[in-house]
Design an enzyme around this catalytic site. Structure first.
Site, PDB file in Angstrom:
ATOM      1  N   ASP A   1       0.828  -1.209   0.000  1.00 29.61           N
ATOM      2  CA  ASP A   1       0.000   0.000   0.000  1.00 29.61           C
ATOM      3  C   ASP A   1       0.866   1.264   0.000  1.00 29.61           C
ATOM      4  O   ASP A   1       1.971   1.257   0.538  1.00 29.61           O
ATOM      5  CB  ASP A   1      -0.915  -0.027   1.243  1.00 29.61           C
ATOM      6  CG  ASP A   1      -2.070   0.950   1.113  1.00 29.61           C
ATOM      7  OD1 ASP A   1      -2.347   1.433  -0.002  1.00 29.61           O
ATOM      8  OD2 ASP A   1      -2.711   1.230   2.161  1.00 29.61           O
TER       9      ASP A   1
ATOM     10  N   HIS B   1       2.256   3.374  -9.185  1.00 28.42           N
ATOM     11  CA  HIS B   1       2.041   1.924  -9.324  1.00 28.42           C
ATOM     12  C   HIS B   1       3.217   1.284 -10.069  1.00 28.42           C
ATOM     13  O   HIS B   1       3.641   0.170  -9.764  1.00 28.42           O
ATOM     14  CB  HIS B   1       0.731   1.642 -10.061  1.00 28.42           C
ATOM     15  CG  HIS B   1      -0.486   2.052  -9.284  1.00 28.42           C
ATOM     16  ND1 HIS B   1      -0.707   1.635  -7.990  1.00 28.42           N
ATOM     17  CD2 HIS B   1      -1.546   2.858  -9.604  1.00 28.42           C
ATOM     18  CE1 HIS B   1      -1.856   2.146  -7.559  1.00 28.42           C
ATOM     19  NE2 HIS B   1      -2.377   2.900  -8.511  1.00 28.42           N
TER      20      HIS B   1
ATOM     21  N   LEU C   1      10.322 -20.832  -4.933  1.00 30.89           N
ATOM     22  CA  LEU C   1       9.408 -19.901  -4.262  1.00 30.89           C
ATOM     23  C   LEU C   1       8.041 -19.897  -4.935  1.00 30.89           C
ATOM     24  O   LEU C   1       7.941 -19.801  -6.158  1.00 30.89           O
ATOM     25  CB  LEU C   1       9.999 -18.478  -4.340  1.00 30.89           C
ATOM     26  CG  LEU C   1       9.108 -17.351  -3.804  1.00 30.89           C
ATOM     27  CD1 LEU C   1       9.086 -17.348  -2.276  1.00 30.89           C
ATOM     28  CD2 LEU C   1       9.570 -15.993  -4.311  1.00 30.89           C
TER      29      LEU C   1
END
Ligand code: IPE
Ligand code: IPE
Ligand code: MG
Length: 245
Positions: free
Chosen positions: A16, A33, A128
């Protein structure tokens, strides 16, 4: 890192603060972004190097559709760009990509195609597990699981008594459809907001929470490592007695 350190298996992040970072830097929100995507790239690498098995990032919520069409479209374009530029390296590093959320609903076709490609290219990888929560909402997720269970009861496959924690967990996005991802050990939220915003509500029952004022685009691998190492010093009791779990 010492031998006996109990590293988290699964770290989840609420990324955020892109908008506030953009405002501070006097650029438009999409530039925020975009910068956030670079931060994400670095954190994936760091998590991998640290031996974390599952990394989940909250990229777009079911509530984020409230934003302008321009911002929403831009976010998905950035995702497409991320997949185009990073998929090879992710795959070379044995990273497996999963999506949590109904990504085939409302999401632009170009983004759906990129995601499908990323999933396909990495499906046999064993390193991962990188989970992108996209068009994700925990309440939608739980409603979906409950409906699914109700159908099974209606069809005589289950009785109400059969329903338990495990039966619910396995029907969530983190359940069977994505290989039963364990609950997050640690959830990190950047940007100073102290809330979960509809993220992993069921799965976070005993997650440790960490909040930082850093805005997502400025969140560094060093800060990530610091938060994870702090986590290893926490005493998790799961309702039991100290030192007795
Ligand atoms: C997080 O950054 C990214 C998404 C929700 C897609 P924000 O866009 O929410 O940034 P702030 O909270 O406005 O600063
Ligand atoms: C949560 O951030 C969603 C993502 C990070 C993708 P928001 O910025 O949407 O959350 P609120 O509105 O501040 O609760
Ligand atoms: Mg926000």
């Amino acid at each position: 890192m010492t031998e006996n350190v109990k590293m988290p298996t699964h770290v989840a992040i609420i990324m955020d603060g892109n908008g506030r970072w953009a405002k501070r830097e006097k650029v438009n929100r999409l530039a925020g972004h975009n910068q956030g995507m670079f931060a994400m790239k670095e954190i994936i690498k760091k998590a991998d190097v640290m031996g974390i098995k599952y990394l989940t990032v909250y990229a777009f919520s079911t509530e984020n559709w409230k934003r302008s069409q321009e911002e929403v479209g831009g976010i998905f374009n950035i995702l497409v760009k991320f997949v185009a530029s990073e998929l090879k390296e992710l795959s070379d590093n044995n990273v497996k990509v999963h999506i949590l959320g109904d990504y085939t609903q409302r999401v632009p076709e170009a983004a759906i195609n990129s995601i499908d490609k990323a999933k396909k290219v990495t499906e046999n990888n064993t390193g991962l597990m990188f989970n992108i929560a996209l068009n994700y909402g925990s309440r939608t997720e739980i409603v979906r699981a409950v409906k699914d269970l109700a159908e099974d009861v209606k069809n005589g496959i289950l009785t109400p008594e059969d329903i338990d924690d495990e039966k619910i967990s396995e029907r969530l996005y983190t359940g069977q459809e994505n290989g039963n991802i364990p609950d997050p050990d640690l959830i990190i939220r950047t940007s100073g907001e102290l809330r979960l915003s509809n993220f992993l509500l069921w799965q976070s029952a005993y997650s440790e929470l960490a909040f930082t004022d850093s805005l997502w685009p400025e969140f560094t691998p060093e800060e990530f490592e610091k938060i994870v190492m702090e986590f290893t010093n926490r005493n998790r009791r799961f309702g039991g007695r100290e030192g007795k779990i």
